[in-house]
Structure formats: C-alpha cells, structure tokens
Scaffold this motif. Sequence first.
Motif, PDB file in Angstrom:
ATOM      1  N   HIS A 215      46.576 -18.853 -37.126  1.00  0.00           N
ATOM      2  CA  HIS A 215      45.439 -19.656 -37.292  1.00  0.00           C
ATOM      3  C   HIS A 215      44.575 -19.756 -35.858  1.00  0.00           C
ATOM      4  O   HIS A 215      44.955 -19.998 -34.968  1.00  0.00           O
ATOM      5  CB  HIS A 215      45.917 -21.010 -37.445  1.00  0.00           C
TER       6      HIS A 215
ATOM      7  N   ILE B 133      41.172 -20.701 -33.869  1.00  0.00           N
ATOM      8  CA  ILE B 133      40.132 -21.801 -33.781  1.00  0.00           C
ATOM      9  C   ILE B 133      39.019 -21.243 -32.761  1.00  0.00           C
ATOM     10  O   ILE B 133      39.099 -20.664 -31.423  1.00  0.00           O
ATOM     11  CB  ILE B 133      40.678 -23.017 -33.351  1.00  0.00           C
TER      12      ILE B 133
ATOM     13  N   SER C 117      39.152 -21.690 -37.909  1.00  0.00           N
ATOM     14  CA  SER C 117      38.464 -22.921 -37.983  1.00  0.00           C
ATOM     15  C   SER C 117      37.416 -23.003 -37.011  1.00  0.00           C
ATOM     16  O   SER C 117      37.611 -22.614 -35.696  1.00  0.00           O
ATOM     17  CB  SER C 117      39.403 -24.213 -37.415  1.00  0.00           C
TER      18      SER C 117
ATOM     19  N   ASN D 266      38.616 -25.073 -41.689  1.00  0.00           N
ATOM     20  CA  ASN D 266      37.918 -26.038 -41.018  1.00  0.00           C
ATOM     21  C   ASN D 266      36.482 -25.546 -40.631  1.00  0.00           C
ATOM     22  O   ASN D 266      36.433 -24.379 -40.064  1.00  0.00           O
ATOM     23  CB  ASN D 266      38.498 -26.585 -39.768  1.00  0.00           C
ATOM     24  N   TRP D 267      35.513 -26.200 -41.072  1.00  0.00           N
ATOM     25  CA  TRP D 267      34.118 -25.665 -40.745  1.00  0.00           C
ATOM     26  C   TRP D 267      33.312 -26.737 -40.688  1.00  0.00           C
ATOM     27  O   TRP D 267      32.989 -27.664 -41.130  1.00  0.00           O
ATOM     28  CB  TRP D 267      33.650 -25.072 -42.054  1.00  0.00           C
TER      29      TRP D 267
ATOM     30  N   ILE E 112      43.502 -30.795 -35.513  1.00  0.00           N
ATOM     31  CA  ILE E 112      43.336 -29.105 -35.834  1.00  0.00           C
ATOM     32  C   ILE E 112      43.939 -28.405 -34.980  1.00  0.00           C
ATOM     33  O   ILE E 112      44.482 -27.375 -34.966  1.00  0.00           O
ATOM     34  CB  ILE E 112      41.903 -29.108 -36.217  1.00  0.00           C
TER      35      ILE E 112
END
Length: 390
Positions: A198, A200, A231, A257-258, A270
């Motif tokens: 993930h 970010i 994200s 996530n946007w 997040i």
Amino acid sequence: MSKLQRILIVEPYYGGSHKQFIETLLPLSVNYDDFKLYDMKAKKWHWRARTSALYMSQVVDREDTKFDILFASSVLNLSEFLSLRPDLAKIPIKIIYFHENQLVYPIQAQKERDFQYGYNQFLSCLVADQVVFNSNYNRDSFLLAIKPFLKMMPDYRPPNLDDLIRSIKEKSRVLYFPIKFCHVPLMHTQTREKTVLHIIWPHRWEHDKNPESLFRILYTLKEHNIRFKVSVLGESFSQVPAIFDEAKKKLADEIINWGFCTSKDDYYQILSTANVALSTAIHEFFGVSMLEAAYCGCYPLLPARLVYPELFPAHYLYETEEACVDRLKQFADCPERIPMPLDIAFSRIDWTYIREDYMRLLSAKPLQSSTVNNHSSSNHTNYLTVPEDN
C-alpha cells in the motif's frame, strides 16, 4: 521559562501548514491576549502575496499598537506593510518566517518566473530584524539565490548587493517547523497492510509536487505486473493538473483512497494502513506530510534533493525514478518485511523538544548558536523510534 512579549501575528495565508504552525505557537501564552492574530483565508496564494499588505494595513487596529514583536510569514510583503503603517514600524522586533522561498520555486513549463514574488521576500528580509527559516535548505537556497535572482533586473541593480546579502545572513536563523507528534495516534501495529503493498502519496495536487513522476512510477509498476494499492491524498485547488484525471482511470483497480481527507483522524487511519509514503517533489522546504506519515510507520521514499537529505537518513532517499521503482518492487515482494522501526530523528522537530527555542524567539532572547546553525545540540538529536509492527 522566558516570559513572552506582546506579539502581533500577521498571516495572509491562514490554512494548511501555516495555520498548523500558528496554532502550535498560540498555546505558548498563559494569557491569550499576549498574542493578537490577524489573518486571511488560505486561498489564491499569488494574490495574497501581491496584495495582502494593503488589506492588512487597513484592518490591523490603529488603537492597539503596543506590541513588542511583529511576527509575519513571508507571504506578506513586510516592507510594503510597514510603509503603509509607519506606527507599526516602531515595534522593536519584526520577525519574518519563511515556510518557503520564491527565489527557487520551480516554474511551470513555458512560463516565466514572476519576479515580484521573490523581490517582495528580499525586501521583507531587509526591513525585518530577524529572518527565520524552517530548514537549513530553505535558508541556504534563499541566500545563494539572491544574487543570480537579482540579475534578472535589466539595469540599476543595487550597487552594495554583497553588503545587503551579508546583512540578511547575519540576522537569519533556522527553527524547524514544530510538529506535535503527541497528537498523532499510533494505530499502525494492528492495521498495517501485510500482503499487498500500500503506497501513499500525501501531497498537494499541484505541479511542484511532481505528480507526473508519481504516476510514471505507478504505471511502470503496473506494466510489470507488480501488485500494489495506492492512496493519493492531499488538497486540490481550482486548477488541478490534468494528469490526475488520466491516472484515476488508468489506476482504477489499484486506487483505494483518492482526494483530500477533511478529517484528521481519518487521515491518520489511512496512514496506519499504508506501507510506504512516497514523495516525488521538486519543491519542498520542510515536508510535514512526509514526516507525519513516517511517524505513523510508513517507510518514506524520497528524492535525494531539496530538504529531504537534511531530515532523513540516506537509505530513505532515491536518486532516479528507476531506483524508486526498484525499491518498490522489492517491498511489493513481501510488505511485511519492510524494515522497521524507522531510524529518523523525530525529536529534532518535535514540539516537546523545540518549544523552548520558540519561547526564546518570542521572548526576544538570543537562541543558542547550535540551534541557529544546524540544530546539533544534544537535546535535539535523540531518536523517537516508531514501534515495530507486530
């Protein structure tokens, strides 16, 4: 503990990190009346830089001028403000704080640099009694850029420019942007992703954060069949680079996530699920979002430029996009084995440790030389390590 003076704060861009900074300073005073804040909403930065001095000169109370210190961010043209309010020019100490500097701000392709923004900041330094930068990189890049920047003037350049630069240097100091890490919840030991990487990207959706590089990196991962989630956070404004619309379609299967998180708790949640925080910036003088992400346990990957080598050890830095892709491929093989805990000296910027430095600044007391130059004093170099994931 030093006693605070009476302080007038003028902030033409009261939002984001500027607002966070001032809200951190205000509780220094037991008596809130020691501070008086005049602010403008954080919108249309360019117009704030051009015109806020006139507006602020009109709204600052003319009956209430018994201040010891005037404190303003470098968005304000301090020289213009004081010329419009000569009564405030009599305040004994005038401090300008640089969150960024316009002398090295990256211009967009096919655009010329607007001379006025940097020139306003140069003039502000000349009339200020103290010039404070949020990093050594910010200070050094500003001082080194003054002479080549002023060569843009076609003629009648100041004949004593070296003396002017020297005077600014002598009254300049560095105080890192203070972050209250005690307010950042550490939830990551239970929620960190362990199977699919993930990533970010916690930055403003503007060209200086180099989203084109971000999406090139992510497209390359996808082309190589590397599994990942992403994200893409951060605030967007009226003009969003077109690359975001394209990327939202191309990465539809990877995006979880946007867009901007209005809730700080949701934002930290997040962060607590991500493995890597990625920066691709071409303009960064401090980087609050990357430091907060790292504190929450995201492994930071940052370009080896700007302020990043000052705040992060070398093994978190990458030289090229290709090198960044290689690191992400390694992490994607087994996200659970990403090195932890992180060896980042968070205490150098933790409000708990540098609070007294700001007390001294706002009490008109001299700072220790180690703090002014490079934050090398021993009480600023203790490591606050992030707990290892279980």
